[in-house]
Design an enzyme around this catalytic site. Sequence first.
Site, PDB file in Angstrom:
ATOM      1  N   LYS A  25      -3.748   8.138   4.320  1.00  0.00           N
ATOM      2  CA  LYS A  25      -4.764   7.658   5.266  1.00  0.00           C
ATOM      3  C   LYS A  25      -4.460   8.153   6.680  1.00  0.00           C
ATOM      4  O   LYS A  25      -5.373   8.437   7.455  1.00  0.00           O
ATOM      5  CB  LYS A  25      -4.859   6.138   5.216  1.00  0.00           C
ATOM      6  CG  LYS A  25      -5.457   5.590   3.914  1.00  0.00           C
ATOM      7  CD  LYS A  25      -6.818   6.193   3.610  1.00  0.00           C
ATOM      8  CE  LYS A  25      -7.536   5.479   2.477  1.00  0.00           C
ATOM      9  NZ  LYS A  25      -8.762   6.208   2.037  1.00  0.00           N
TER      10      LYS A  25
ATOM     11  N   TYR B  19       0.870  -1.178   0.000  1.00  0.00           N
ATOM     12  CA  TYR B  19       0.000   0.000   0.000  1.00  0.00           C
ATOM     13  C   TYR B  19       0.906   1.226   0.000  1.00  0.00           C
ATOM     14  O   TYR B  19       1.088   1.898   0.994  1.00  0.00           O
ATOM     15  CB  TYR B  19      -0.908  -0.030   1.234  1.00  0.00           C
ATOM     16  CG  TYR B  19      -2.132   0.847   1.154  1.00  0.00           C
ATOM     17  CD1 TYR B  19      -3.201   0.506   0.338  1.00  0.00           C
ATOM     18  CD2 TYR B  19      -2.241   2.008   1.918  1.00  0.00           C
ATOM     19  CE1 TYR B  19      -4.340   1.299   0.277  1.00  0.00           C
ATOM     20  CE2 TYR B  19      -3.375   2.803   1.869  1.00  0.00           C
ATOM     21  CZ  TYR B  19      -4.415   2.442   1.055  1.00  0.00           C
ATOM     22  OH  TYR B  19      -5.552   3.222   0.998  1.00  0.00           O
TER      23      TYR B  19
HETATM   24  P1  NAI Z   1     -14.028   2.575  -5.520  1.00  0.00           P
HETATM   25  O1  NAI Z   1     -13.270   2.372  -6.781  1.00  0.00           O
HETATM   26  O2  NAI Z   1     -15.446   2.111  -5.474  1.00  0.00           O
HETATM   27  O3  NAI Z   1     -14.046   4.092  -5.073  1.00  0.00           O
HETATM   28  C1  NAI Z   1     -13.016   5.016  -5.298  1.00  0.00           C
HETATM   29  C2  NAI Z   1     -13.629   6.161  -6.084  1.00  0.00           C
HETATM   30  O4  NAI Z   1     -12.765   7.280  -6.096  1.00  0.00           O
HETATM   31  C3  NAI Z   1     -13.888   5.807  -7.551  1.00  0.00           C
HETATM   32  O5  NAI Z   1     -15.266   5.984  -7.831  1.00  0.00           O
HETATM   33  C4  NAI Z   1     -13.051   6.840  -8.306  1.00  0.00           C
HETATM   34  O6  NAI Z   1     -13.672   7.234  -9.502  1.00  0.00           O
HETATM   35  C5  NAI Z   1     -13.009   7.975  -7.291  1.00  0.00           C
HETATM   36  N1  NAI Z   1     -11.961   8.982  -7.495  1.00  0.00           N
HETATM   37  C6  NAI Z   1     -10.623   8.784  -7.673  1.00  0.00           C
HETATM   38  N2  NAI Z   1     -10.015   9.968  -7.827  1.00  0.00           N
HETATM   39  C7  NAI Z   1     -10.967  10.940  -7.727  1.00  0.00           C
HETATM   40  C8  NAI Z   1     -10.960  12.363  -7.807  1.00  0.00           C
HETATM   41  N3  NAI Z   1      -9.845  13.042  -8.019  1.00  0.00           N
HETATM   42  N4  NAI Z   1     -12.140  13.024  -7.679  1.00  0.00           N
HETATM   43  C9  NAI Z   1     -13.285  12.347  -7.465  1.00  0.00           C
HETATM   44  N5  NAI Z   1     -13.356  11.007  -7.377  1.00  0.00           N
HETATM   45  C10 NAI Z   1     -12.208  10.313  -7.509  1.00  0.00           C
HETATM   46  O7  NAI Z   1     -13.155   1.847  -4.392  1.00  0.00           O
HETATM   47  P2  NAI Z   1     -13.325   1.685  -2.819  1.00  0.00           P
HETATM   48  O8  NAI Z   1     -12.300   0.677  -2.454  1.00  0.00           O
HETATM   49  O9  NAI Z   1     -14.725   1.430  -2.442  1.00  0.00           O
HETATM   50  O10 NAI Z   1     -12.850   3.077  -2.239  1.00  0.00           O
HETATM   51  C11 NAI Z   1     -13.655   3.934  -1.462  1.00  0.00           C
HETATM   52  C12 NAI Z   1     -12.902   4.365  -0.211  1.00  0.00           C
HETATM   53  O11 NAI Z   1     -12.730   3.217   0.635  1.00  0.00           O
HETATM   54  C13 NAI Z   1     -11.499   4.900  -0.472  1.00  0.00           C
HETATM   55  O12 NAI Z   1     -11.236   5.971   0.397  1.00  0.00           O
HETATM   56  C14 NAI Z   1     -10.613   3.719  -0.114  1.00  0.00           C
HETATM   57  O13 NAI Z   1      -9.310   4.090   0.249  1.00  0.00           O
HETATM   58  C15 NAI Z   1     -11.398   3.190   1.073  1.00  0.00           C
HETATM   59  N6  NAI Z   1     -11.024   1.827   1.506  1.00  0.00           N
HETATM   60  C16 NAI Z   1     -11.077   0.770   0.645  1.00  0.00           C
HETATM   61  C17 NAI Z   1     -10.708  -0.492   1.050  1.00  0.00           C
HETATM   62  C18 NAI Z   1     -10.754  -1.652   0.102  1.00  0.00           C
HETATM   63  O14 NAI Z   1     -10.194  -2.719   0.412  1.00  0.00           O
HETATM   64  N7  NAI Z   1     -11.424  -1.542  -1.041  1.00  0.00           N
HETATM   65  C19 NAI Z   1     -10.251  -0.750   2.432  1.00  0.00           C
HETATM   66  C20 NAI Z   1     -10.296   0.420   3.287  1.00  0.00           C
HETATM   67  C21 NAI Z   1     -10.652   1.654   2.818  1.00  0.00           C
END
Ligand code: NAI
Length: 324
Positions: free
Chosen positions: A228, A220
């Site tokens: 984070k 990561y």
């Molecule tokens: P996801 O792919 O569903 O969501 C990430 C979103 O961020 C995407 O829709 C992408 O288009 C958007 N994005 C990226 N750059 C952007 C920008 N400049 N402006 C606006 N939107 C932007 O993936 P996920 O994993 O559900 O991520 C959501 C949150 O959860 C993130 O903060 C991630 O770090 C966090 N998270 C995810 C984990 C995992 O294992 N998937 C674990 C712990 C936290």
Amino acid sequence: RGKRAFIAGIADDNGYGWAIAKSLAAAGAEILVGTWVPALNIFETSLRRGKFDESRVLPDGSLMEITKVYPLDAVFDNLEDVPEDIKTNKRYAGSSKWTVQFLKLKRFVGAGIGGQIAFLTSPWNIVCLEVAESVKQDFGSIDILVHSLANGPEVSKPLLETSRKGYLAALSASSYSYVSLLKHFIPIMNPGMFLHSIIQQCGSSLSLTYIASERIIPGYGGGMSSAKAALESDTRVMAFEAGRKHRIRVNTISAGPLGSRAAKAIGFIDTMIEYSLANAPLQKELSADEVGNTAAFLVSPLASAITGAVIYVDNGLNAMGVGV
Ligand code: NAI
């Protein structure tokens, strides 16, 4: 009326943002979404064509409605921030013949075409400030702000191999983006009122974090672990500032691994899911809905005394000292 939520960071039905939207919708909230511009077209088209209908089904059998999708790029705060190459980038400027006209207007326009909403973007309306302004014009206010987005261009590089540019980009997209969103949305968030010392109708905000902020998670990289850590620290400071001034609560969910689009791009998500299955106190796969349900609790009056908190929704993995 029911509460109104703006959820930034939904571009498909696989991620945490979508699951949070569903849990909030099931609890009666109206859903507004902010979608990253490069993903906007395909998300909007898929939504319209019914590709997500199966995953839109709520516990009572009805379909989740998304009232409006706003184009958003959370790395820009003001119009002046948008660089020239983005302004002229097709995906941002739009490719239809409408574009020139709308570019001239320098405004976001959702035009009704054939009964469907067509979203025509211009680089001027995607910045945090303008999105908040657009939501204000359309709906007046919101009650809930969710930040469910992250981006680190060098995430696959170890920290010691990360460039300054990559590190700052991770912080910009994944941490400051939340400060900026909250800052620009607070003026239109319904402030809490104390009634019999309980906060009533309190505006509430939420983000998603990952345990790599506090423990070493090789893989990561790119400054994402730093991003984070900043997000979690900012959650505490913003909880103080927004709590004292507006009685708005600010929390973050430290979620376990989920095979979302963003996570798959990092490349080690399957290993993380397997690791959790093998080592967490609860040996089951984590469902995005479990994070969604915690989000619904955290923004509800049931959580009226919780602010500035990092809440783990990870089958308990964070509590382990060694893998067994
Ligand atoms: P996801 O792919 O569903 O969501 C990430 C979103 O961020 C995407 O829709 C992408 O288009 C958007 N994005 C990226 N750059 C952007 C920008 N400049 N402006 C606006 N939107 C932007 O993936 P996920 O994993 O559900 O991520 C959501 C949150 O959860 C993130 O903060 C991630 O770090 C966090 N998270 C995810 C984990 C995992 O294992 N998937 C674990 C712990 C936290």
